[in-house]
Design a protein around this motif. Sequence first.
Motif, PDB file in Angstrom:
ATOM      1  N   MET A 128       0.814  -1.213   0.000  1.00 27.11           N
ATOM      2  CA  MET A 128       0.000   0.000   0.000  1.00 27.11           C
ATOM      3  C   MET A 128       0.849   1.266   0.000  1.00 27.11           C
ATOM      4  N   ILE A 130       0.505   5.221   0.430  1.00 29.93           N
ATOM      5  CA  ILE A 130      -0.423   6.241   0.937  1.00 29.93           C
ATOM      6  C   ILE A 130       0.022   7.606   0.421  1.00 29.93           C
ATOM      7  N   ILE A 150      -7.028   7.227   6.553  1.00 27.40           N
ATOM      8  CA  ILE A 150      -5.795   6.491   6.259  1.00 27.40           C
ATOM      9  C   ILE A 150      -5.704   5.228   7.113  1.00 27.40           C
ATOM     10  N   LEU A 151      -5.961   5.401   8.403  1.00 26.21           N
ATOM     11  CA  LEU A 151      -5.884   4.235   9.287  1.00 26.21           C
ATOM     12  C   LEU A 151      -6.924   3.189   8.905  1.00 26.21           C
ATOM     13  N   SER A 154      -5.915   1.419   5.844  1.00 22.50           N
ATOM     14  CA  SER A 154      -4.633   0.726   5.985  1.00 22.50           C
ATOM     15  C   SER A 154      -4.787  -0.774   6.189  1.00 22.50           C
ATOM     16  N   LYS A 160       3.128  -0.691   4.269  1.00 21.95           N
ATOM     17  CA  LYS A 160       2.601   0.660   4.018  1.00 21.95           C
ATOM     18  C   LYS A 160       3.711   1.700   3.883  1.00 21.95           C
ATOM     19  N   TYR A 162       4.536   5.844   2.802  1.00 18.84           N
ATOM     20  CA  TYR A 162       3.982   7.184   2.549  1.00 18.84           C
ATOM     21  C   TYR A 162       4.695   7.834   1.367  1.00 18.84           C
TER      22      TYR A 162
END
Lengths: 360, 394
Positions: A128, A130, A150-151, A154, A160, A162
Amino acid sequence: MNYSELLEIPPFSLDKREKERILTEKLKQLTQKHIESCAAYRNMMRAVGYDGDKIKNYYDLPFIPVSLFKEMELCSVDKSEVFKTMTSSGTTGQAVSRIFLDRTTAGNQQKTLVKIVTDFTGAARMPMLIIDNPSVIKNRAMFSARGAGILGFSIFGADKTYALDDDMNIDLEAVEAFLEKHKGKKILLFGFTFMIWQHFYKKLLQLDRKIDLSNGILIHGGGWKKLVSEAVSQEEFKQRLTDVCGLWDIHDYYGMVEQTGCVYMQCECGRLHASIFSDVITRRAKDFSVCENGEAGIIEVVSMLPESYPGHCLLTEDEGVILGEDDCPCGRKGKYFKVNGRLKNAEIRGCSDTYAAKFQ
Amino acid sequence: MQLNFNELKYLVGTPETIEKMQGLRPLRPFDGRVLSFFDSLSVKLRKNRDFSDVATFGFWCRKAALLQQKESYDDISERLGRGIVFHSTPSNVPVNFAFSLAAGLLAGNANIVRLPAKDFEQVEIITSAVKELLSSEYTDIAPYICFVKYASNSGINDAFSSLCDVRVIWGGDATIARMRRSPLGARAKEITFADRFSALVINADAYLEQENKNTVIQGFYNDTYYSDQNACTSPRIVFWTGRAKEEAKNDFWQRVHDMAKERYTLAPVQSVGKLAAMYRAAAEKDISVEKSGDMLVMRLVPAKLDGALMEYKYNSGFFFEKDIDELEEMIPVCTNRCQTLTYFGIEKQALSELIENSHPCGIDRIVPIGRSMDFSLKWDGYDLIREMSRLIEI
């Protein structure tokens, strides 16, 4: 039917009649529950003469404007049971909504979100990316809508990463390393519409290197208000992203912090869909009667999730259009609709400037 | 002093006009030339058929009408203007600035008038008429008038506040708070028009006996819906006295509804706002909501009357309503935030007695229904002529 049983049903599988029966029963129960456990809500229902015995359909239940959550604390559980408090992300100086969640409601929100979103993404967790900066979620005590989004999303991702740094600059090194590592795999991208446009798309456009996101599925939300002012349509948003990085599997979603979990995802046909856990009703401003399909009206959202706060029947400040029900070519049952945007501010006369300032 | 700012537009007068205002000799209240000036302005504005508010001001500032107002002053010969008045006028009432100017000039002062930042045609019409007069027959009045326009700017507020002798602030609490960040000179004084609410009392039996009920309704409409029920003068609560209250209310509200339906545009955001305001009040006050087929008229009946009730007021056709036996029962609601009491079917004598006997903290004006917006030199509890002039003891 209790909620865990409901969670066993595929989220877009019930037709109008079945869904109406389940929603009416559950929403009536919720109204009664909040009358019993939230004094402010009880007073509101008394003022309008609410009588549960007369309610035959959830369309007839009283709905309260979302703005009330900005102005008062509306909570249906003892404060000791509040597990977390969500806030809407208002700009500085604006009042923010405060939504009180107990463990049951928070848990159901997450389970519901999983059911809805995996209908679009598949059940497997994906790497993922973000499209935001990591500091948005650092303050766990107060969840802003952006952090909560976002959380929440997730849980669909692994590894994850950014894409932006704290100054909202694109972290190209991290992005390229991430793509290299997961080469050939399907990846999930998540972010807020305007952030993606402003800090991702526009920066990618300036780069001399191309990055390839044709394996990606992008889920984005947060509304179109800012992009409308830049005259960017949904179609253009998608097309431009495809042009700059090959991303084509793109899904907008409509949702709000006051009804987290029950998101309305955009299908392959470009329509937002209501799942079996919630619904949208459009209403005429002059008398709040229900609009015909195809007629623009104020959006009411109802959800079976809010147990810890009286937010199961809410009138939003958005305008939308129900396009149809149970017959979208994508195969999903339930209503499908589009959101036109925020209700326009009215020019209010009179000598108090305060009012005008509030709505600017 | 800096009087030139990029953000500052002079519509009448120049920075030089303001510089020369300092040291300009004040006038006597109701100065003859000032009265003639307004009379000439009146002739120009009364011709206007497009804007009733412009015509209303034109009618108000006729020489004959002003002379009549002069009658109520017995101490004019001992009074002079205080100097320079800086008027900050409300952003959403187009013609208010003209009344404010009139009060300042009639009291004998030079005037810096900040016009609404928004472009209203009414402002344009009055401004160009004033300009024309000052450059032809009334060059002697020109040093006393300056019209400026600027978006919120603390530097400009500072400049005008420091040089004026009287600061007049319209536009409510938030505007007053903002303007007060700019200090006044030591001798200067301030007149503020804060957020207020107003009330209405109707005798049910008199209403039912009234033959032409629609004139009453028209008056009520002008007091409320015409200004989105958002003027300080707009009634937010209606009291009913008399015997046949139910019958009167049914007839009254049905007619109000019909008139609003015909003439009033309720934007979706106002509809949602009214619903939110209703629930906000209901959450914290014991009220019941009168059933209605639509959102044009919203009526909330409180179980009790108290001073906090009006904190839940709203606009765009949002009314509290209460049956009473005695006028005295209104008093707890009439806090110092209450400005105007309009009435129908009540003896003036009874209202005078009410004030005499009950000493309310609020209520600055008591006027018949439909007249709430009629401007007067006595406004909001202030005698504007006396407030903006100096008394000289000899």
